[in-house]
Design an enzyme around this catalytic site. Structure first.
Site, PDB file in Angstrom:
ATOM      1  N   GLU A 120      28.974  39.061  47.347  1.00 32.36           N
ATOM      2  CA  GLU A 120      30.261  38.689  47.935  1.00 32.36           C
ATOM      3  C   GLU A 120      30.511  37.187  47.842  1.00 32.36           C
ATOM      4  O   GLU A 120      31.639  36.747  47.598  1.00 32.36           O
ATOM      5  CB  GLU A 120      30.339  39.159  49.390  1.00 32.36           C
ATOM      6  CG  GLU A 120      30.459  40.661  49.543  1.00 32.36           C
ATOM      7  CD  GLU A 120      31.738  41.223  48.926  1.00 32.36           C
ATOM      8  OE1 GLU A 120      32.717  40.467  48.744  1.00 32.36           O
ATOM      9  OE2 GLU A 120      31.763  42.428  48.628  1.00 32.36           O
TER      10      GLU A 120
ATOM     11  N   TYR B 259      36.429  37.032  55.733  1.00 29.19           N
ATOM     12  CA  TYR B 259      36.324  38.084  54.717  1.00 29.19           C
ATOM     13  C   TYR B 259      34.867  38.450  54.446  1.00 29.19           C
ATOM     14  O   TYR B 259      34.499  39.633  54.453  1.00 29.19           O
ATOM     15  CB  TYR B 259      36.997  37.651  53.400  1.00 29.19           C
ATOM     16  CG  TYR B 259      36.574  38.580  52.292  1.00 29.19           C
ATOM     17  CD1 TYR B 259      37.097  39.867  52.217  1.00 29.19           C
ATOM     18  CD2 TYR B 259      35.563  38.214  51.392  1.00 29.19           C
ATOM     19  CE1 TYR B 259      36.649  40.756  51.260  1.00 29.19           C
ATOM     20  CE2 TYR B 259      35.118  39.094  50.435  1.00 29.19           C
ATOM     21  CZ  TYR B 259      35.662  40.370  50.367  1.00 29.19           C
ATOM     22  OH  TYR B 259      35.208  41.258  49.438  1.00 29.19           O
TER      23      TYR B 259
ATOM     24  N   ASP C 234      40.429  41.339  50.677  1.00 33.29           N
ATOM     25  CA  ASP C 234      40.363  40.324  49.628  1.00 33.29           C
ATOM     26  C   ASP C 234      41.675  40.353  48.851  1.00 33.29           C
ATOM     27  O   ASP C 234      42.644  41.009  49.270  1.00 33.29           O
ATOM     28  CB  ASP C 234      39.150  40.549  48.723  1.00 33.29           C
ATOM     29  CG  ASP C 234      39.258  41.800  47.851  1.00 33.29           C
ATOM     30  OD1 ASP C 234      40.229  42.588  48.012  1.00 33.29           O
ATOM     31  OD2 ASP C 234      38.370  41.996  46.997  1.00 33.29           O
TER      32      ASP C 234
ATOM     33  N   CYS D 148      45.985  49.403  40.863  1.00 31.57           N
ATOM     34  CA  CYS D 148      47.078  48.645  41.486  1.00 31.57           C
ATOM     35  C   CYS D 148      46.957  47.173  41.083  1.00 31.57           C
ATOM     36  O   CYS D 148      46.804  46.280  41.913  1.00 31.57           O
ATOM     37  CB  CYS D 148      47.026  48.807  43.003  1.00 31.57           C
ATOM     38  SG  CYS D 148      48.534  48.300  43.853  1.00 31.57           S
TER      39      CYS D 148
ATOM     40  N   CYS E 110      50.672  53.225  38.255  1.00 39.50           N
ATOM     41  CA  CYS E 110      51.046  54.026  39.427  1.00 39.50           C
ATOM     42  C   CYS E 110      50.832  55.522  39.223  1.00 39.50           C
ATOM     43  O   CYS E 110      50.515  56.237  40.183  1.00 39.50           O
ATOM     44  CB  CYS E 110      52.504  53.750  39.796  1.00 39.50           C
ATOM     45  SG  CYS E 110      52.802  52.030  40.301  1.00 39.50           S
TER      46      CYS E 110
ATOM     47  N   CYS F 277      47.498  56.581  40.448  1.00 35.66           N
ATOM     48  CA  CYS F 277      47.106  56.122  41.781  1.00 35.66           C
ATOM     49  C   CYS F 277      47.027  57.288  42.765  1.00 35.66           C
ATOM     50  O   CYS F 277      47.983  58.056  42.911  1.00 35.66           O
ATOM     51  CB  CYS F 277      48.099  55.087  42.290  1.00 35.66           C
ATOM     52  SG  CYS F 277      47.683  54.458  43.936  1.00 35.66           S
TER      53      CYS F 277
ATOM     54  N   CYS G 207      53.034  55.350  48.848  1.00 35.80           N
ATOM     55  CA  CYS G 207      53.327  53.946  48.572  1.00 35.80           C
ATOM     56  C   CYS G 207      54.829  53.665  48.707  1.00 35.80           C
ATOM     57  O   CYS G 207      55.638  54.177  47.928  1.00 35.80           O
ATOM     58  CB  CYS G 207      52.845  53.571  47.176  1.00 35.80           C
ATOM     59  SG  CYS G 207      53.119  51.840  46.771  1.00 35.80           S
TER      60      CYS G 207
END
Length: 354
Positions: free
Chosen positions: A51, A133, A151, A203, A210, A213, A219
């Site tokens: 991370e 985060y 993030d 995305c 899309c 997705c 959405c």
């Protein structure tokens, strides 16, 4: 533009996590620091290290560094015992070098606590270099604690999912509230990584896919017909250009390197001597001698661009040598120089060989 209303959880929101986790179970990216979906949570050291490395850096760039670090320093106590210069050199090329200094500080703090990371978000926030985060990500992924992990990828997914049209960075509180509304109580780590994967592979910032997705039906931006317009970003300010000089001082097949001050830009790194990037003029060379230009290096930092004039000098006749480390020129790539000085080194070697 007016801010969107604050999103509130509803029955549709509670179904989103299930859809996303089903998609993740079948489509999770395989990354060196991850455990497969549904398996035992990974080593907190590996989660934390990845991370920190991934901040403002791509997975493709991080993977070889992660492998190098975990091979050389397989545990947090190994890293804590490492020499600062070795760690900074191993980090060279990843950029944002304050992360490497914080990495060492955090590893040593954890080693002083017995070598085990704390397992809650609040406790993780007390460690050096762990912001909101990173603490949330480690708590969720390494310890399965429910945490709201946001993030840049998650930010984009959530802004589109809830059609949050307020520009960044002002939209971030609304995005966090919306992310909280869909974060499940179980499989916290898998959910966080699923959101990251969705943003990285489906995305995407440009040309979102899309039709692939799993959250298309939920959405709001897709329903409104223009998901690629979100999130709205504030106009970037033009970056200033700074100018400076770097000095290549060579003697008997070796080049003079210095260690930069521990704080500030590229702190603690090996580097070529320079003028502080102030372009003060010809009188600021680090030693007397015959100097000639070796070309210009251009490099972009977060807040400014740099044009660095490379100056070359042979120091074979000097009897009093400047303080520094004399590094074999034919091994300069192994010196762990930050990118801007690595560029200068390659330019000097090319000039030297012509």
């Amino acid at each position: 533009m007016q801010a969107s209303a604050q999103p509130t959880p509803n029955s549709q929101d509670t179904q989103i996590a299930g859809k996303l986790l089903d998609w993740y179970d079948a489509n999770a990216r395989r990354l060196p620091w991850r455990s497969p979906p549904g398996e035992t949570a990974p080593d907190p050291y590996r989660v934390w290290l990845s991370e920190v490395m991934l901040q403002q850096t791509t997975t493709a760039a991080v993977a070889p560094y992660f492998t190098k670090f975990t091979t050389r320093w397989p545990t947090v106590t190994d890293l804590a015992a490492a020499d600062d210069a070795d760690v900074m050199a191993a980090w060279a090329g990843l950029g944002y070098y304050a992360r490497a200094r914080n990495l060492l500080a955090c590893a040593r703090a954890v080693a002083a606590m017995g070598g085990s990371f704390p397992d809650t978000e609040d406790a993780l926030r007390t460690l050096p270099g762990l912001g909101a985060y990173t603490a949330a990500a480690v708590a969720a992924i390494a310890f399965e604690r429910r945490a709201v992990v946001v993030d840049a990828n998650v930010e984009r997914v959530v802004a589109r999912l809830f059609a949050i049209k307020q520009p960044l960075p002002a939209a971030r509180p609304a995005i966090r509230t919306a992310a909280d509304s869909i974060t499940p109580d179980s499989r916290a780590g898998d959910f966080a990584q699923a959101m990251m994967d969705l943003g990285a592979t489906i995305c995407t910032a440009r040309s979102p896919r899309c039709m692939l997705c799993p959250l298309r039906a939920d959405c709001r931006a897709y329903a409104q017909g223009a998901p690629e317009r979100l999130p709205v970003k504030a106009a970037k300010k033009p970056k200033p250009t700074r100018q400076g000089r770097a000095y290549w001082v060579e003697r008997d097949g070796k080049v003079l390197l210095v260690q930069r001050a521990g704080k500030g830009m590229l702190g603690g790194m090996r580097a070529l001597p320079d003028d502080g990037w102030s372009a003060r003029g010809d009188g600021d060379v680090p030693l007397p001698g015959e100097w000639h230009p070796g070309g210009v290096v251009r490099h972009s930092f977060t807040h400014f661009d740099l044009e660095l004039q490379l100056m070359l000098c042979a120091a074979n006749e000097l009897t009093s040598l400047p303080v520094g480390e004399w590094w074999p020129v034919d091994q300069i790539e192994a010196a762990g120089l930050p990118t801007v000085f690595a560029k200068a080194g390659r330019l000097a070697v090319a000039e030297r060989n012509t």
